[in-house]
Design a protein around this motif. Structure first.
Motif, PDB file in Angstrom:
ATOM      1  N   SER A 171       0.829  -1.207   0.000  1.00 32.17           N
ATOM      2  CA  SER A 171       0.000   0.000   0.000  1.00 32.17           C
ATOM      3  C   SER A 171       0.861   1.254   0.000  1.00 32.17           C
ATOM      4  CB  SER A 171      -0.921  -0.012   1.231  1.00 32.17           C
ATOM      5  OG  SER A 171      -1.668   1.180   1.309  1.00 32.17           O
ATOM      6  N   ILE A 172       1.930   1.259   0.798  1.00 29.91           N
ATOM      7  CA  ILE A 172       2.825   2.417   0.844  1.00 29.91           C
ATOM      8  C   ILE A 172       3.498   2.625  -0.509  1.00 29.91           C
ATOM      9  CG2 ILE A 172       4.985   3.272   1.846  1.00 29.91           C
ATOM     10  CD1 ILE A 172       4.140   1.988   4.486  1.00 29.91           C
ATOM     11  N   LEU A 173       3.963   1.555  -1.113  1.00 31.58           N
ATOM     12  CA  LEU A 173       4.652   1.666  -2.398  1.00 31.58           C
ATOM     13  C   LEU A 173       3.722   2.173  -3.500  1.00 31.58           C
ATOM     14  CD1 LEU A 173       6.700  -1.644  -2.183  1.00 31.58           C
ATOM     15  CD2 LEU A 173       7.668   0.652  -2.372  1.00 31.58           C
ATOM     16  N   ARG A 174       2.450   1.835  -3.416  1.00 32.81           N
ATOM     17  CA  ARG A 174       1.498   2.267  -4.436  1.00 32.81           C
ATOM     18  C   ARG A 174       1.042   3.710  -4.232  1.00 32.81           C
ATOM     19  NH1 ARG A 174      -0.800  -3.293  -3.968  1.00 32.81           N
ATOM     20  NH2 ARG A 174      -0.329  -4.366  -5.925  1.00 32.81           N
ATOM     21  N   THR A 175       0.985   4.167  -2.998  1.00 32.94           N
ATOM     22  CA  THR A 175       0.375   5.470  -2.711  1.00 32.94           C
ATOM     23  C   THR A 175       1.379   6.570  -2.410  1.00 32.94           C
ATOM     24  OG1 THR A 175       0.107   4.864  -0.369  1.00 32.94           O
ATOM     25  CG2 THR A 175      -1.730   4.387  -1.852  1.00 32.94           C
ATOM     26  N   MET A 176       2.617   6.227  -2.089  1.00 29.25           N
ATOM     27  CA  MET A 176       3.615   7.230  -1.727  1.00 29.25           C
ATOM     28  C   MET A 176       4.578   7.456  -2.895  1.00 29.25           C
ATOM     29  SD  MET A 176       2.868   8.201   1.322  1.00 29.25           S
ATOM     30  CE  MET A 176       1.976   7.682   2.795  1.00 29.25           C
ATOM     31  N   PRO A 177       4.520   8.611  -3.552  1.00 25.14           N
ATOM     32  CA  PRO A 177       5.374   8.831  -4.721  1.00 25.14           C
ATOM     33  C   PRO A 177       6.834   9.104  -4.380  1.00 25.14           C
ATOM     34  CG  PRO A 177       4.087  10.790  -4.252  1.00 25.14           C
ATOM     35  CD  PRO A 177       3.609   9.742  -3.296  1.00 25.14           C
ATOM     36  N   LEU A 178       7.113   9.426  -3.107  1.00 21.86           N
ATOM     37  CA  LEU A 178       8.492   9.724  -2.699  1.00 21.86           C
ATOM     38  C   LEU A 178       8.813   8.937  -1.432  1.00 21.86           C
ATOM     39  CD1 LEU A 178      11.157  11.318  -2.831  1.00 21.86           C
ATOM     40  CD2 LEU A 178      10.013  13.182  -1.601  1.00 21.86           C
ATOM     41  N   ILE A 179       9.797   8.039  -1.525  1.00 22.73           N
ATOM     42  CA  ILE A 179      10.225   7.225  -0.384  1.00 22.73           C
ATOM     43  C   ILE A 179      11.747   7.318  -0.297  1.00 22.73           C
ATOM     44  CG2 ILE A 179      10.205   4.958   0.704  1.00 22.73           C
ATOM     45  CD1 ILE A 179       7.759   4.267  -0.962  1.00 22.73           C
ATOM     46  N   ILE A 180      12.251   7.735   0.866  1.00 18.66           N
ATOM     47  CA  ILE A 180      13.684   7.864   1.101  1.00 18.66           C
ATOM     48  C   ILE A 180      14.158   6.663   1.914  1.00 18.66           C
ATOM     49  CG2 ILE A 180      15.509   9.435   1.859  1.00 18.66           C
ATOM     50  CD1 ILE A 180      13.597  10.607  -0.212  1.00 18.66           C
ATOM     51  N   TYR A 181      15.337   6.149   1.573  1.00 19.88           N
ATOM     52  CA  TYR A 181      15.870   4.961   2.229  1.00 19.88           C
ATOM     53  C   TYR A 181      17.138   5.309   3.006  1.00 19.88           C
ATOM     54  CZ  TYR A 181      12.615   2.550  -0.820  1.00 19.88           C
ATOM     55  OH  TYR A 181      11.462   2.142  -1.462  1.00 19.88           O
ATOM     56  N   PHE A 182      17.160   4.854   4.257  1.00 22.19           N
ATOM     57  CA  PHE A 182      18.328   5.038   5.126  1.00 22.19           C
ATOM     58  C   PHE A 182      18.763   3.669   5.636  1.00 22.19           C
ATOM     59  CE2 PHE A 182      15.922   8.959   5.448  1.00 22.19           C
ATOM     60  CZ  PHE A 182      16.889   9.947   5.397  1.00 22.19           C
ATOM     61  N   GLN A 183      20.062   3.505   5.753  1.00 23.11           N
ATOM     62  CA  GLN A 183      20.573   2.343   6.477  1.00 23.11           C
ATOM     63  C   GLN A 183      20.774   2.757   7.926  1.00 23.11           C
ATOM     64  OE1 GLN A 183      24.573   0.626   5.590  1.00 23.11           O
ATOM     65  NE2 GLN A 183      23.366  -1.143   4.927  1.00 23.11           N
ATOM     66  N   HIS A 184      20.386   1.891   8.851  1.00 23.98           N
ATOM     67  CA  HIS A 184      20.543   2.222  10.267  1.00 23.98           C
ATOM     68  C   HIS A 184      21.319   1.121  10.968  1.00 23.98           C
ATOM     69  CE1 HIS A 184      17.659  -0.690  12.046  1.00 23.98           C
ATOM     70  NE2 HIS A 184      17.035  -0.560  10.885  1.00 23.98           N
ATOM     71  N   ASN A 185      21.962   1.482  12.050  1.00 26.62           N
ATOM     72  CA  ASN A 185      22.814   0.555  12.769  1.00 26.62           C
ATOM     73  C   ASN A 185      22.362   0.445  14.221  1.00 26.62           C
ATOM     74  OD1 ASN A 185      24.929  -1.053  13.665  1.00 26.62           O
ATOM     75  ND2 ASN A 185      26.379   0.639  13.825  1.00 26.62           N
ATOM     76  N   ASN A 186      21.501  -0.537  14.481  1.00 32.74           N
ATOM     77  CA  ASN A 186      21.094  -0.864  15.848  1.00 32.74           C
ATOM     78  C   ASN A 186      20.536   0.346  16.604  1.00 32.74           C
ATOM     79  OD1 ASN A 186      20.721  -2.589  18.029  1.00 32.74           O
ATOM     80  ND2 ASN A 186      22.766  -2.184  18.867  1.00 32.74           N
ATOM     81  N   LEU A 187      19.541   0.980  16.031  1.00 33.14           N
ATOM     82  CA  LEU A 187      18.900   2.122  16.694  1.00 33.14           C
ATOM     83  C   LEU A 187      18.113   1.656  17.920  1.00 33.14           C
ATOM     84  CD1 LEU A 187      17.606   4.312  13.753  1.00 33.14           C
ATOM     85  CD2 LEU A 187      18.850   5.169  15.726  1.00 33.14           C
ATOM     86  N   GLN A 188      18.287   2.338  19.023  1.00 29.10           N
ATOM     87  CA  GLN A 188      17.550   2.025  20.238  1.00 29.10           C
ATOM     88  C   GLN A 188      16.183   2.720  20.214  1.00 29.10           C
ATOM     89  OE1 GLN A 188      18.955  -0.228  22.381  1.00 29.10           O
ATOM     90  NE2 GLN A 188      20.572  -0.291  20.817  1.00 29.10           N
TER      91      GLN A 188
END
Length: 299
Positions: free
Chosen positions: A39-56
């Motif tokens: 649903s997000i991929l179909r409805t959101m025209p802008l998606i930013i990707y981050f790599q994260h390292n063990n976020l608390q």
């Protein structure tokens, strides 16, 4: 006699019975995530990707708190300027994803094109491989995209622990504000972090270590892959969507003007070539006539 309310288990069983047969059982958490990501991929025209390292959890909560602050400021500024852009700060979602399920959802969204139900087919559906089942969790969807595993444009991007920031519209103003928190640059750069006086919570001993664990990877813009530099370019467009449209119009006008010059130049070159050839032919003909006249004169 008082009626007995149905138990929670009975309610869940009846709800499950209403679900169409699926390749994966719809009540499983993985299946629910699959639907949510699709649903997000179909409805959101802008998606930013981050790599994260063990976020608390505390780091994550503080990052979201500071992010929503700057996003709401953009909405307030747009409203004060009388902009027609809608307020979207509260609909921009930052979340950690299950990478493998997300990649499977992306394959279904981008590659699965369900066929229409079989003509003349009727009656209840009991078999999960029935061709009339074309939903995202169906056996047909699973089978159609299985060969695409690892071949998607985002396959190299969706590696390791990933967090996404999804926007309901392509808004460079909101993206720029988000980058000042999630991917800031030096003060002289395009996305300087807010000052300690303006956002004291951004500099506490919980938020800063969390932000250092985030790394910008790229973006999905209208279904296309953008690397980190291209994503920053979108965030650097001045004037929001109006500025984006103006740049697009300028690019199209520049392209059309260049094409017109190219065609005009080609036409001029062809004309000059033909004109030069005509002149040469006329000179040859005139020269031949003069020679004939000279030969015909009596000595």
């Amino acid at each position: 006699m008082a009626s007995v309310a149905p138990s929670a288990s009975a309610t869940s069983m009846s709800a499950a019975n209403l679900q169409p047969p699926s390749h994966r059982r719809p009540e499983f958490r993985k299946s629910q995530l699959h639907r949510q990501y699709a649903s997000i991929l179909r409805t959101m025209p802008l998606i930013i990707y981050f790599q994260h390292n063990n976020l608390q959890s505390m780091e994550w909560a503080n990052i979201r708190r500071e992010l929503i602050k700057v996003l709401r400021k953009v909405d307030a500024q747009n409203a004060a300027m009388g902009s027609s852009e809608p307020a979207i700060a509260d609909t921009i979602k930052l979340q950690i994803i299950q990478t493998s399920i997300y990649e499977a959802s992306m394959r279904v969204v981008d590659f699965y094109r369900p066929e229409t139900a079989s003509i003349g087919a009727s009656g209840p559906i009991f078999n999960k491989e029935d061709p009339r089942l074309t939903h995202d969790l169906s056996h047909a969807a699973y089978k159609a995209v299985l060969s695409k595993r690892g071949k998607h444009d985002f396959s190299n991007l969706l590696v390791g622990p990933i967090a996404t920031l999804s926007f309901p519209s392509v808004s460079p103003d909101h993206l720029r504000a988000a980058f000042t928190i999630l991917a800031p640059t030096a003060k002289s750069g395009m996305f300087p972090a807010p000052s300690r006086k303006a956002n004291p919570g951004l500099y506490d001993l919980v938020t800063q270590p969390g932000l250092q664990k985030l790394m910008l990877l790229g973006a999905r813009v209208e279904g296309k892959v953008f690397d980190a530099d291209e994503t920053r370019w979108v965030g650097g467009i001045e004037g929001g969507m109006g500025g984006l449209r103006a740049r697009l119009v300028g690019m199209l006008q520049g392209a059309s003007a260049g094409l017109a010059r190219t065609l005009e130049s080609a036409g001029n070159n062809l004309y000059l070539t033909l004109e030069s050839r005509r002149t040469v032919m006329e000179e040859e003909q005139n020269g031949g006539k003069k020679e004939e006249q000279a030969e015909q004169k009596p000595e």
